[in-house]
Scaffold this motif. Structure first.
Motif, short mmCIF file in Angstrom:
data_model
loop_
_atom_site.label_atom_id
_atom_site.label_comp_id
_atom_site.label_asym_id
_atom_site.label_seq_id
_atom_site.Cartn_x
_atom_site.Cartn_y
_atom_site.Cartn_z
N MET A 182 0.81 -1.20 0.00
CA MET A 182 0.00 0.00 0.00
C MET A 182 0.84 1.26 0.00
O MET A 182 0.34 2.36 0.14
N ALA A 183 2.15 1.12 -0.18
CA ALA A 183 3.06 2.27 -0.31
C ALA A 183 2.88 3.25 0.85
O ALA A 183 2.87 4.44 0.67
N PHE A 184 2.73 2.72 2.06
CA PHE A 184 2.51 3.59 3.20
C PHE A 184 3.68 4.54 3.43
O PHE A 184 3.51 5.63 3.97
N ALA A 185 4.88 4.12 3.03
CA ALA A 185 6.06 4.97 3.25
C ALA A 185 5.91 6.33 2.61
O ALA A 185 6.33 7.35 3.15
N ASN A 186 5.29 6.36 1.44
CA ASN A 186 5.11 7.64 0.77
C ASN A 186 3.91 8.41 1.31
O ASN A 186 3.83 9.61 1.16
N ALA A 187 2.97 7.70 1.88
CA ALA A 187 1.81 8.38 2.44
C ALA A 187 2.09 8.94 3.82
O ALA A 187 1.40 9.81 4.30
N ASP A 188 3.13 8.43 4.47
CA ASP A 188 3.46 8.84 5.83
C ASP A 188 3.99 10.27 5.83
O ASP A 188 5.04 10.54 5.25
N PRO A 189 3.32 11.21 6.50
CA PRO A 189 3.78 12.60 6.51
C PRO A 189 5.11 12.79 7.23
O PRO A 189 5.72 13.83 7.13
N ALA A 190 5.55 11.78 8.00
CA ALA A 190 6.84 11.90 8.69
C ALA A 190 8.02 11.72 7.75
O ALA A 190 9.15 12.01 8.12
N ALA A 191 7.77 11.17 6.56
CA ALA A 191 8.86 10.95 5.60
C ALA A 191 9.16 12.26 4.88
O ALA A 191 8.54 12.60 3.88
N ARG A 192 10.13 13.02 5.41
CA ARG A 192 10.38 14.36 4.89
C ARG A 192 11.77 14.53 4.29
O ARG A 192 12.03 15.50 3.60
N PHE A 193 12.67 13.63 4.55
CA PHE A 193 14.04 13.76 4.06
C PHE A 193 14.26 12.89 2.83
O PHE A 193 13.75 11.77 2.76
N GLU A 194 15.04 13.41 1.90
CA GLU A 194 15.42 12.64 0.71
C GLU A 194 16.88 12.92 0.39
O GLU A 194 17.30 14.07 0.33
N PHE A 195 17.64 11.85 0.18
CA PHE A 195 19.04 11.96 -0.22
C PHE A 195 19.23 11.20 -1.53
O PHE A 195 18.78 10.06 -1.66
N THR A 196 19.91 11.86 -2.48
CA THR A 196 20.05 11.30 -3.82
C THR A 196 21.49 11.36 -4.28
O THR A 196 22.18 12.37 -4.06
N PHE A 197 21.93 10.28 -4.91
CA PHE A 197 23.26 10.20 -5.51
C PHE A 197 23.10 9.94 -7.00
O PHE A 197 22.40 9.02 -7.40
N TYR A 198 23.75 10.79 -7.81
CA TYR A 198 23.70 10.66 -9.26
C TYR A 198 25.11 10.31 -9.77
O TYR A 198 25.97 11.20 -9.85
N PRO A 199 25.40 9.09 -10.16
CA PRO A 199 26.60 8.84 -10.96
C PRO A 199 26.34 9.34 -12.39
O PRO A 199 25.31 9.03 -12.99
N ILE A 200 27.26 10.14 -12.93
CA ILE A 200 27.05 10.79 -14.23
C ILE A 200 28.23 10.50 -15.15
O ILE A 200 29.39 10.55 -14.73
N ALA A 201 27.95 10.22 -16.41
CA ALA A 201 28.98 10.20 -17.45
C ALA A 201 28.92 11.56 -18.14
O ALA A 201 28.09 11.79 -19.03
N LEU A 202 29.78 12.48 -17.71
CA LEU A 202 29.68 13.87 -18.12
C LEU A 202 30.80 14.24 -19.08
O LEU A 202 31.96 13.88 -18.87
N LYS A 203 30.43 14.95 -20.12
CA LYS A 203 31.41 15.41 -21.12
C LYS A 203 31.43 16.92 -21.14
O LYS A 203 30.41 17.57 -21.34
N ALA A 204 32.61 17.50 -20.93
CA ALA A 204 32.78 18.96 -20.98
C ALA A 204 33.01 19.40 -22.42
O ALA A 204 33.46 18.62 -23.27
N GLY A 205 32.75 20.67 -22.70
CA GLY A 205 32.93 21.17 -24.05
C GLY A 205 33.19 22.67 -24.07
O GLY A 205 32.83 23.39 -23.14
N ALA A 206 33.85 23.12 -25.11
CA ALA A 206 34.14 24.54 -25.34
C ALA A 206 34.44 24.71 -26.82
O ALA A 206 34.61 23.73 -27.57
N SER A 207 34.53 25.96 -27.27
CA SER A 207 34.77 26.24 -28.69
C SER A 207 36.21 26.66 -28.97
O SER A 207 36.51 27.12 -30.07
#
Length: 370
Positions: A43-68
């Motif tokens: 029933m996805a109660f974790a998302n319905a719970d108003p006490a769940a207020r913190f979120e931490f996210t990690f993004y591994p990225i394949a990033l390419k720099a560029g210039a002219s």
């Protein structure tokens, strides 16, 4: 984009799919006595719970720099005499590992604040050699007949990219499936580009022997300024959320550019008794306002774990560009009769150019909310 809100929406739809019949009963309530592990998962109660207020996210990225401004040498085919040709040799940055860290706190209601940091440190290199006497190499300002003794060239481009954003957001529900978040805050940027080129060859005549000349072009920008943006999401009944984000910033800060030269040649040693000759073209710190634009698109899926805890995974693509972030000062032409093979730079005219600074690449999103 409010990832917290998106997680809420996603789990809610998972709840709809998995327990639609239960939610259809208006008098049904979940209490501390009847919460079981099955309740939280199905029933996805974790998302319905108003006490769940913190979120931490990690993004591994394949990033390419560029210039002219990444051309480091001109490849010249001198023969036949009536139809020479010139080809710019460019450094082509590849995708490198980068990351983004984000923390978010959701207030009661539609408001939130977030703090994120994106980091990249990348390097790419290339080299070229003149295959025969029909070819020769040289920088833009020394590609005439005097450059025929340059037989090899190498180049390296290095990028450093650090962005810290602090945002306050407000999310509005436009329809059952569509949500819109407006945000505003501050962006802090450290942008750096370095392009290193080295030219080598062999002199004949009065001062025979090998010579080399290295050119090191560095440009930095450090700034802080306001950032405004919007992100929107469309959540489907199958548990996936598609989202997009766009933002603009005005960074107020300081830029600095310096071009350094280090040369060696038999003529330099014989005339001045110097093995290494160091020179530079330096700029003073200059204040400027730098426009920046960034965007991100992706898709997420969130799963309720247990008692107010949910995890999400997603993929997407992001890009950012900063207008005229790179300044550089280079010779436009050299004093006649004093090519790079002498071991020194003797400037007749000089040029100042600017370049945009950009990054782009795909990412994976790994997030936990509690």
């Amino acid at each position: 984009m409010s990832r917290t809100k998106l997680s809420v929406i996603l789990s809610a739809f998972c709840l709809t799919i998995c327990a639609n019949a239960v939610y259809a009963e208006k008098d049904f309530t979940i209490t501390s006595e009847n919460r079981t592990a099955g309740d939280y998962k199905s029933m996805a109660f974790a998302n319905a719970d108003p006490a769940a207020r913190f979120e931490f996210t990690f993004y591994p990225i394949a990033l390419k720099a560029g210039a002219s401004n990444l051309n480091y040498v001109i490849y010249n085919k001198a023969l036949p005499l009536q139809s020479p040709s010139w080809t710019e040799q460019e450094l082509r940055p590849s995708y490198a590992f980068a990351f983004e860290l984000e923390g978010r706190y959701r207030f009661v209601g539609p408001n939130d604040f977030s703090l994120d940091w994106t980091h990249l440190n990348s390097s790419t290199s290339s080299n070229v050699a003149a295959p025969s006497t029909s070819y020769f190499l040289g920088p833009d300002y020394d590609i005439g007949p005097d450059a025929t003794v340059i037989r090899n060239a190498s180049g390296t481009a290095r990028f450093k990219y650090d962005i810290i954003n602090f945002n306050l957001g407000h999310t509005a529900t436009l329809s059952k499936h569509v949500h819109l978040r407006l945000f505003a805050g501050l962006s802090d940027a450290y942008l750096r580009e370095e392009v290193l080129a080295t030219y080598t060859g062999t002199n004949a005549g009065l001062f025979p022997g090998n010579f080399s000349m290295s050119q090191d072009v560095r440009a930095n920008f450090i700034g802080l300024g306001p950032r405004f943006g919007v992100d929107g999401s469309f959540d489907t009944d199958c548990g996936l959320i598609f989202y997009g984000e766009a933002a603009g910033s005005a960074l107020i800060g300081s830029s600095y550019a310096k071009t350094g030269y280090s040369g060696s040649s038999p003529q330099l040693t014989a005339t001045y008794g110097t093995v290494i000759n160091s020179q530079f073209i330096g700029d003073q710190n200059v204040s400027q306002v730098l426009p920046g634009f960034d965007t991100k698109v992706g898709v997420d899926y969130t799963h309720a774990v247990y008692r107010g805890v949910s995890a999400s995974i997603g993929v997407g693509y992001q890009a950012a560009v900063y207008i005229n972030a790179i300044n550089q000062y280079l010779p436009e032409s050299l004093v006649s009769g004093d090519p790079l093979s002498t071991g020194g730079i003797f400037v007749a005219t000089m040029s100042h150019t600017q370049s945009n600074y950009s990054v782009q690449g795909p990412f994976i999103k790994l997030s936990v909310k509690f």
